[in-house]
Write a protein that holds these residues in place. Sequence first.
Motif, PDB file in Angstrom:
ATOM      1  N   ALA A 135       0.827  -1.213   0.000  1.00 40.68           N
ATOM      2  CA  ALA A 135       0.000   0.000   0.000  1.00 40.68           C
ATOM      3  C   ALA A 135       0.857   1.256   0.000  1.00 40.68           C
TER       4      ALA A 135
ATOM      5  N   GLY B 115       0.926   3.904  -3.137  1.00 37.83           N
ATOM      6  CA  GLY B 115       0.574   5.295  -2.864  1.00 37.83           C
ATOM      7  C   GLY B 115       1.672   6.259  -3.258  1.00 37.83           C
TER       8      GLY B 115
ATOM      9  N   ILE C  36       0.256   6.642   2.274  1.00 41.42           N
ATOM     10  CA  ILE C  36      -1.089   6.198   2.631  1.00 41.42           C
ATOM     11  C   ILE C  36      -1.312   6.228   4.139  1.00 41.42           C
TER      12      ILE C  36
ATOM     13  N   ASN D  34      -7.539   0.635   3.780  1.00 46.12           N
ATOM     14  CA  ASN D  34      -7.300   2.069   3.713  1.00 46.12           C
ATOM     15  C   ASN D  34      -6.997   2.511   2.287  1.00 46.12           C
ATOM     16  N   THR D  35      -6.391   1.641   1.495  1.00 47.91           N
ATOM     17  CA  THR D  35      -6.133   1.972   0.096  1.00 47.91           C
ATOM     18  C   THR D  35      -7.447   2.095  -0.669  1.00 47.91           C
TER      19      THR D  35
ATOM     20  N   LEU E  82      -7.634   5.720  -2.004  1.00 52.49           N
ATOM     21  CA  LEU E  82      -7.218   5.776  -3.400  1.00 52.49           C
ATOM     22  C   LEU E  82      -8.241   5.194  -4.371  1.00 52.49           C
TER      23      LEU E  82
ATOM     24  N   PRO F 235      -6.579   0.726  -7.163  1.00 54.75           N
ATOM     25  CA  PRO F 235      -5.401   0.578  -6.304  1.00 54.75           C
ATOM     26  C   PRO F 235      -5.668  -0.357  -5.117  1.00 54.75           C
ATOM     27  N   GLY F 236      -6.873  -0.271  -4.546  1.00 54.86           N
ATOM     28  CA  GLY F 236      -7.204  -1.139  -3.423  1.00 54.86           C
ATOM     29  C   GLY F 236      -7.194  -2.600  -3.813  1.00 54.86           C
TER      30      GLY F 236
ATOM     31  N   VAL G 173      -3.523  -3.734  -4.239  1.00 53.09           N
ATOM     32  CA  VAL G 173      -2.869  -3.918  -2.940  1.00 53.09           C
ATOM     33  C   VAL G 173      -3.375  -5.188  -2.263  1.00 53.09           C
TER      34      VAL G 173
END
Length: 212
Positions: free
Chosen positions: A22, A26, A34, A46-47, A51, A55-56, A59
């Motif tokens: 992550a 980021g 991040i 959190n990604t 984001l 991106p999530g 990751v």
Amino acid sequence: MNLPIVLGLLVLAYLLGSIPTALWVGQRFFGLDIREHGSGNAGATNTFRVLGKKPGSLVMAVDVLKGWAATSLAQVMLQQGAIQEGQLLYFQLACGILAVLGHIYPVFAGFRGGKGVATVLGMMLAIAPLTVGVCLLVFLAMLFIWRYVSLSSMTAGLAFALLQLLPPFRPDNSLLLIFGFVLAGLLIYTHRANIQRLLAGTESRVPLFGRR
């Protein structure tokens, strides 16, 4: 037991877990840390929150792969004759736990990582793929309905523990059954802040169908 091989692969398991996916995503693609945004965790949840979906998803996939690859190092130990067949589960758990610790306390990111949920998923996928497959369906169903990664993660973790009580999923070694319930408890404990936000109605939902 071949101690040099075992110790070397245990260290490698931790290093694999320490890859700060992550954080690197980021920094490389968005120019941000991040850990300074959202919940402050360097993890998939959190990604997704900060984001977005693509991106999530990246990751999460890599973090799952980290856990699976690290846990699979126990098979390498067995193939190299470093451990006995009866010791395989113990070293699978050891490698997986080290990977999770690496994710939470990554040596490559100042020991500030995420909560390790995706890495735990990869770990258990290497050990009990059938049970984890059902838990993945539980996770996806909860995520589709509620769009809370934290709630989906805790529900899937509890499902893993409970499924092992049923004959089709009952493990041969009772250690895995015990570990399943310990794991479910740890997931709830590490998500205690999320639970408070869920109860308060302030927990962030992930953008499943958004443009991000």
